[in-house]
Write a protein that holds these residues in place. Structure first.
Motif, short mmCIF file in Angstrom:
data_model
loop_
_atom_site.label_atom_id
_atom_site.label_comp_id
_atom_site.label_asym_id
_atom_site.label_seq_id
_atom_site.Cartn_x
_atom_site.Cartn_y
_atom_site.Cartn_z
N CYS A 166 25.49 -33.29 -28.40
CA CYS A 166 25.70 -32.18 -29.33
C CYS A 166 26.43 -31.02 -28.66
CB CYS A 166 24.37 -31.70 -29.90
SG CYS A 166 23.70 -32.82 -31.15
N GLY A 167 26.20 -30.85 -27.35
CA GLY A 167 26.89 -29.78 -26.64
C GLY A 167 28.37 -30.05 -26.48
N THR A 168 28.76 -31.32 -26.47
CA THR A 168 30.16 -31.71 -26.30
C THR A 168 30.86 -31.92 -27.64
OG1 THR A 168 29.59 -32.85 -24.23
CG2 THR A 168 31.71 -33.40 -25.24
N VAL A 169 30.25 -32.74 -28.48
CA VAL A 169 30.87 -33.09 -29.76
C VAL A 169 30.73 -31.96 -30.78
CG1 VAL A 169 30.83 -34.77 -31.66
CG2 VAL A 169 30.44 -35.55 -29.32
N GLN A 170 29.64 -31.22 -30.71
CA GLN A 170 29.36 -30.13 -31.64
C GLN A 170 29.48 -30.57 -33.10
OE1 GLN A 170 31.69 -26.66 -30.53
NE2 GLN A 170 31.25 -26.99 -28.38
N PRO A 171 28.77 -31.65 -33.46
CA PRO A 171 28.79 -32.09 -34.86
C PRO A 171 28.08 -31.07 -35.73
CG PRO A 171 27.03 -33.20 -33.70
CD PRO A 171 27.79 -32.41 -32.66
N LYS A 172 28.38 -31.09 -37.00
CA LYS A 172 27.64 -30.19 -37.90
C LYS A 172 26.18 -30.64 -38.03
CE LYS A 172 31.68 -28.87 -40.69
NZ LYS A 172 32.69 -29.71 -40.02
N ALA A 173 25.97 -31.98 -37.93
CA ALA A 173 24.60 -32.51 -38.06
C ALA A 173 24.41 -33.68 -37.11
CB ALA A 173 24.35 -32.95 -39.50
N LEU A 174 23.16 -33.93 -36.77
CA LEU A 174 22.77 -35.04 -35.90
C LEU A 174 21.69 -35.84 -36.61
CD1 LEU A 174 22.66 -36.44 -33.00
CD2 LEU A 174 20.78 -34.84 -32.52
N LEU A 175 21.80 -37.18 -36.56
CA LEU A 175 20.78 -38.08 -37.11
C LEU A 175 20.49 -39.16 -36.09
CD1 LEU A 175 19.06 -39.60 -39.25
CD2 LEU A 175 21.21 -40.55 -40.15
N LEU A 176 19.25 -39.23 -35.63
CA LEU A 176 18.82 -40.28 -34.71
C LEU A 176 17.53 -40.88 -35.24
CD1 LEU A 176 19.34 -38.51 -31.24
CD2 LEU A 176 20.85 -40.20 -32.32
N GLU A 177 17.43 -42.21 -35.22
CA GLU A 177 16.21 -42.86 -35.69
C GLU A 177 15.69 -43.79 -34.62
OE1 GLU A 177 15.65 -46.26 -36.79
OE2 GLU A 177 17.65 -46.98 -36.26
N ASN A 178 14.35 -43.97 -34.62
CA ASN A 178 13.72 -44.81 -33.61
C ASN A 178 12.38 -45.31 -34.13
OD1 ASN A 178 12.79 -45.56 -30.65
ND2 ASN A 178 14.92 -44.89 -30.50
N VAL A 179 11.65 -45.98 -33.27
CA VAL A 179 10.37 -46.56 -33.68
C VAL A 179 9.28 -45.50 -33.78
CG1 VAL A 179 10.81 -48.89 -32.80
CG2 VAL A 179 9.88 -47.14 -31.27
N ARG A 180 8.21 -45.88 -34.44
CA ARG A 180 7.07 -44.97 -34.63
C ARG A 180 6.46 -44.54 -33.30
NH1 ARG A 180 2.49 -46.20 -39.09
NH2 ARG A 180 1.43 -44.20 -39.03
#
Length: 447
Positions: A117-131
Motif C-alpha cells: 500500500c505504501g508503494t502502489v497507493q491503491p484507493k482500496a485494499l482487499l485481502l482474504e484468508n482463513v478463519r
C-alpha cells in the motif's frame, strides 16, 4: 464525481490470484484487471483463458506467472494509484490444519501485501484468508497490520464472512480485511447478508447427480439435505483430490457423499456405493469436479468458468478459491465506496485495538530510552488506560507475540522476566529475509 467517472470500470491489481474465484467476483462487481499475478502455471492458465473471454481490451500480459514478491515478475511502481489492490494470499501460515507459523512461514505474504500500500497507493485494499487468522494467536499480527495501514493513511477493518450468508451452499468462513484511503472509508459498508438460505447440497446438485439416469438420484437429493462443509483444496505439499480430513469426511458422509475422492462422472444406472476398505460405511456417490465447483459458488450463467489441468489440479484450484459470490458482494461494497455513493458511519477514522499488550510494548519501543516491561508492569499500564487483563492473560499474549516478533528479554532481580518489542519477523520485502531461501527450497511444493 462526474457521470463519466461513475460509469468508468474500476481497475484492480490482484496478487496470488489462483484460478480466479476472487477475480470472477470482482469482475462481476464492476472491476477490470490491470494485472493478476499467480505462482501456479495451471491456475494462471485457467485465469487467463477465462478473463480473456470476459474483459474488454484484453492483454495477454495481464496475467503473469511467478513469485509475486519477485521484482522480475512485476513492478508495483507501475500500478501506482490503481483503484483496488486485492489478493487471496496463502492460507497455511494461519490455518488451524497446519502449524500456524504465521510470520515464520515462507508462504506468508499478508504483511508484505499490506506494505505494498505504501508503494502502489491503491484507493482500496482487499485481502482474504482463513478463519485461523482471527484467533487470539494472531492478535499482535493483526494489530501490526492495522497500525501499518494507519501509517499509510488507510482505515482498515477485519470481518469474518460466511459464504452461506451470500448464497453459497457451503460452510466456508473467510476472514476478510478491507482498507480504504480516508477519503473513501466513510462510504464503505460490509455487504448485507442474504435473507434466504442457500439451497441444500441435494437441491443444488440434483440435475448433475441425475445426469446419467441414476435410479437413486431422487432419493439422494432428499438425503443430502443440508449445505456442505468447507471444501478443502489441499496443497502440493499435503492433500489430494478428496474432500478433506476425517472430520470433514464424516460431515460429507452425513450428506450421503463419499468424500474419499473425486469422480470422473456422475453415477449411472445400477450404481451402488462401495466401501474402500472392509467394514467402512459408504452412503453415497463421489462428487465430480463440476459438482465441487458449483458448491464453491460457480453456479449460474454469470459464473461459467473452465478449469485447466488434470483432475487433482482442477480440484485444488476450486477448493482454494474465494467463492465468487462472496468476492462479488465485497467487491460491490468497495466499488460503491470508491464511487462515494452512500455515506456511512461504520468506518471510524481512529485505529482499532486488537492487542493492548502489543500497543503498550510498541509505544515503549518508540521512546528514546526503551524500557523492559514485565507482565505486572504491563498489566498496571493497561489498567491506567482502562483495560483490565490478568497477569496470566498478559503472559499468554506475550507468548503469542514471541512467535511473530523479536521479543528481547531480561531477568529482574525478583526473578520476573521483562520484555522489549523488537522487529516484526514477517517478510516485508527485505532482501536478506529468510523467506527467499526457504521459498527457493520449497517452491515446487508451494501453492
Amino acid at each position: 464525481m462526474s457521470e463519466e467517472e461513475q460509469k468508468r470500470r474500476l481497475e484492480v491489481v490482484e496478487i496470488c490470484a489462483g484460478a480466479g474465484g476472487q477475480s470472477l467476483g470482482l469482475h462481476l462487481a464492476g472491476f477490470k484487471h490491470k494485472l493478476a499475478v499467480e505462482l501456479d502455471q495451471t491456475a494462471a492458465d485457467t485465469l487467463r483463458n477465462n478473463l480473456s473471454e470476459r474483459e474488454e481490451d484484453w492483454d495477454d500480459d495481464t496475467v503473469r506467472v511467478g513469485d509475486v514478491a519477485d521484482p522480475s515478475v512485476w513492478n508495483p511502481e507501475d500500478y501506482k494509484g490503481v483503484d483496488l489492490l486485492a489478493g487471496g494470499v496463502p492460507c497455511p501460515p494461519f490455518s488451524v490444519a497446519g502449524k500456524q507459523l504465521g510470520a515464520n512461514d515462507e508462504r506468508d505474504l499478508f504483511a508484505w501485501a499490506v506494505e505494498l500500500c505504501g508503494t502502489v497507493q491503491p484507493k482500496a485494499l482487499l485481502l482474504e484468508n482463513v478463519r485461523g487468522l482471527s484467533a487470539n494467536r494472531f492478535t499482535g499480527y493483526r494489530q501490526h497490520v492495522l497500525d501499518r495501514l494507519y501509517e499509510h493513511k488507510y482505515i482498515g477493518r477485519w470481518e469474518l464472512l460466511h459464504a452461506a450468508d451470500y448464497g453459497v451452499s457451503q460452510l466456508r468462513p473467510r476472514f476478510v480485511l478491507v482498507a480504504l484511503q480516508e477519503e473513501y472509508a466513510e462510504y464503505f459498508k460490509w455487504p448485507e447478508k442474504h435473507t434466504t438460505k442457500p439451497p441444500t447440497v441435494g437441491e443444488l446438485l440434483a440435475d448433475l447427480m441425475s445426469d446419467r439416469n441414476w435410479e437413486g438420484a431422487e432419493e439422494w437429493v432428499r438425503k443430502a439435505n443440508d449445505i456442505a462443509p468447507t471444501i478443502v483444496g489441499g496443497s502440493k505439499k499435503h492433500g489430494g483430490a478428496d474432500l478433506g480430513p476425517s472430520r470433514a469426511k464424516k460431515a460429507w458422509s452425513d450428506l450421503h457423499v463419499d468424500a474419499w475422492g473425486i469422480a470422473d462422472e456422475p453415477p449411472g444406472p445400477g450404481f451402488k456405493p462401495s466401501p474402500r476398505t472392509k467394514g467402512e460405511e459408504v452412503k453415497g456417490p463421489k462428487l465430480t469436479i463440476e459438482m465441487v465447483a458449483r458448491i464453491q459458488g460457480w453456479y449460474g450463467k454469470d459464473y461459467k468458468w473452465e478449469f485447466s489441468g488434470k483432475k487433482t489440479s482442477q480440484y485444488r484450484q476450486i477448493g482454494n478459491a474465494f467463492p465468487p459470490p462472496v468476492a462479488k458482494a465485497v467487491g460491490e461494497a468497495i466499488a460503491s465506496a470508491l464511487r462515494k455513493e452512500h455515506k456511512q458511519t461504520l468506518f471510524e477514522h481512529e485505529n482499532q485495538v486488537f492487542d493492548p499488550v502489543y500497543k503498550i510494548l510498541k509505544k515503549e519501543s518508540e521512546k528514546k530510552v526503551r524500557r523492559y516491561l514485565d507482565a505486572e508492569k504491563i498489566a498496571g499500564l493497561l489498567e491506567r488506560e482502562g483495560t483490565r487483563l490478568s497477569l496470566a492473560e498478559v503472559e499468554q499474549r506475550l507468548v503469542h507475540l514471541g512467535h511473530d516478533f523479536e521479543l528481547e528479554s531480561t531477568e529482574r532481580k525478583s526473578g520476573a522476566i521483562a520484555y522489549r518489542l523488537g522487529e516484526f519477523k514477517a517478510f516485508l520485502g527485505q532482501d536478506d529475509h529468510q523467506r527467499h531461501e526457504l521459498f527457493s527450497q520449497h517452491r515446487t511444493r508451494i501453492s
